[in-house]
Design a protein around this motif. Structure first.
Motif, mmCIF file in Angstrom:
data_model
loop_
_atom_site.group_PDB
_atom_site.id
_atom_site.type_symbol
_atom_site.label_atom_id
_atom_site.label_comp_id
_atom_site.label_asym_id
_atom_site.label_seq_id
_atom_site.Cartn_x
_atom_site.Cartn_y
_atom_site.Cartn_z
ATOM 1 N N UNK A 85 -1.318 -6.744 8.226
ATOM 2 C CA UNK A 85 -1.042 -7.983 7.757
ATOM 3 C C UNK A 85 -0.320 -7.695 6.323
ATOM 4 N N UNK A 86 -0.744 -6.700 5.566
ATOM 5 C CA UNK A 86 -0.259 -6.711 4.208
ATOM 6 C C UNK A 86 1.356 -6.200 4.368
ATOM 7 N N UNK A 87 1.488 -5.445 5.453
ATOM 8 C CA UNK A 87 2.824 -5.016 5.691
ATOM 9 C C UNK A 87 3.703 -6.093 5.948
ATOM 10 N N UNK A 88 3.242 -6.750 6.890
ATOM 11 C CA UNK A 88 3.959 -8.198 7.405
ATOM 12 C C UNK A 88 4.085 -9.303 6.277
ATOM 13 N N UNK A 89 3.343 -9.308 5.351
ATOM 14 C CA UNK A 89 3.320 -10.393 4.284
ATOM 15 C C UNK A 89 4.347 -9.668 3.502
ATOM 16 N N UNK A 142 -15.191 3.266 14.305
ATOM 17 C CA UNK A 142 -14.151 2.728 14.866
ATOM 18 C C UNK A 142 -13.843 1.246 14.326
ATOM 19 N N UNK A 143 -14.816 0.605 14.235
ATOM 20 C CA UNK A 143 -14.546 -0.706 13.894
ATOM 21 C C UNK A 143 -14.069 -0.808 12.452
ATOM 22 N N UNK A 144 -14.434 0.103 11.434
ATOM 23 C CA UNK A 144 -13.713 0.435 10.141
ATOM 24 C C UNK A 144 -12.292 0.764 10.315
ATOM 25 N N UNK A 145 -11.952 1.365 11.428
ATOM 26 C CA UNK A 145 -10.688 2.010 11.835
ATOM 27 C C UNK A 145 -9.799 0.790 11.985
ATOM 28 N N UNK A 146 -10.406 -0.207 12.886
ATOM 29 C CA UNK A 146 -9.684 -1.485 13.493
ATOM 30 C C UNK A 146 -9.494 -2.296 12.278
ATOM 31 N N UNK A 147 -10.669 -2.459 11.458
ATOM 32 C CA UNK A 147 -10.188 -3.551 10.214
ATOM 33 C C UNK A 147 -9.085 -3.146 9.425
ATOM 34 N N UNK A 148 -9.268 -1.855 9.004
ATOM 35 C CA UNK A 148 -8.309 -1.122 7.900
ATOM 36 C C UNK A 148 -7.072 -1.188 8.640
ATOM 37 N N UNK A 149 -6.775 -0.928 9.853
ATOM 38 C CA UNK A 149 -5.379 -0.992 10.492
ATOM 39 C C UNK A 149 -4.811 -2.493 10.569
ATOM 40 N N UNK A 164 -5.811 2.310 1.802
ATOM 41 C CA UNK A 164 -5.940 1.794 3.311
ATOM 42 C C UNK A 164 -5.658 3.008 4.391
ATOM 43 N N UNK A 165 -4.599 3.636 4.142
ATOM 44 C CA UNK A 165 -4.205 4.481 4.899
ATOM 45 C C UNK A 165 -5.324 5.811 4.870
ATOM 46 N N UNK A 166 -5.900 6.169 3.512
ATOM 47 C CA UNK A 166 -6.929 7.109 3.671
ATOM 48 C C UNK A 166 -8.106 6.711 4.662
ATOM 49 N N UNK A 167 -8.497 5.289 4.359
ATOM 50 C CA UNK A 167 -9.698 4.985 5.011
ATOM 51 C C UNK A 167 -9.396 4.952 6.348
ATOM 52 N N UNK A 168 -8.527 4.546 6.871
ATOM 53 C CA UNK A 168 -7.965 4.555 8.220
ATOM 54 C C UNK A 168 -8.356 6.181 8.919
ATOM 55 N N UNK A 169 -7.624 7.087 8.364
ATOM 56 C CA UNK A 169 -7.622 8.415 8.537
ATOM 57 C C UNK A 169 -9.106 8.969 8.498
ATOM 58 N N UNK A 170 -9.973 8.684 7.686
ATOM 59 C CA UNK A 170 -11.401 9.033 7.339
ATOM 60 C C UNK A 170 -12.074 8.418 8.550
ATOM 61 N N UNK A 171 -11.898 7.215 8.816
ATOM 62 C CA UNK A 171 -12.868 6.564 9.748
ATOM 63 C C UNK A 171 -12.279 7.018 11.043
#
Length: 113
Positions: A105-109, A93-100, A39-46
């Motif tokens: 949500x996973x960290x809150x869970x 940018x929408x991919x960045x928002x989605x991965x973020x 998730x972190x890599x996808x956010x940075x690349x997007x």
């Protein structure tokens, strides 16, 4: 050890003829860490792709303005390339928002708020 197995991988004799054992810990595959890093890599690349697409769209926009002012330029596809760059920018940018959102949500869970 709780999560690690210790494996003896090398034995040798030191200078005083005593047996020296070296130990190496073997780590297990942790899917939670793998998902977090993906998730972190996808956010940075997007985000990087968004920035580069934005710069490309601005360059095409500038070349389109130059083309309208100077009629001697033969290449006339700057508007199409600008639209492609803007589309790539919106998608990345929408991919960045989605991965973020998924990462948050996973960290809150995991924290169980």
């Amino acid at each position: 050890m709780t999560n690690h197995k210790q494996v003896v991988y090398q034995s040798r004799l030191d200078h005083k003829s005593k047996l020296v054992l070296r130990r190496r810990t073997r780590r297990r595959f942790n899917p939670r860490i793998f998902i977090d890093r993906t998730i972190e890599t996808t956010a940075i690349v997007s985000l990087l792709l968004t920035g580069f697409s934005g710069v490309g769209a601005m360059a095409c926009w500038g070349l389109e303005i130059i083309e309208t002012n100077n009629s001697n330029i033969i290449i006339s596809r700057w508007q199409q390339q600008k639209s492609i760059c803007l589309g790539a920018m919106v998608v990345s940018f929408s991919a960045f928002l989605g991965t973020s959102l998924v990462g948050a949500s996973l960290s809150i869970q995991r924290d169980k708020f």
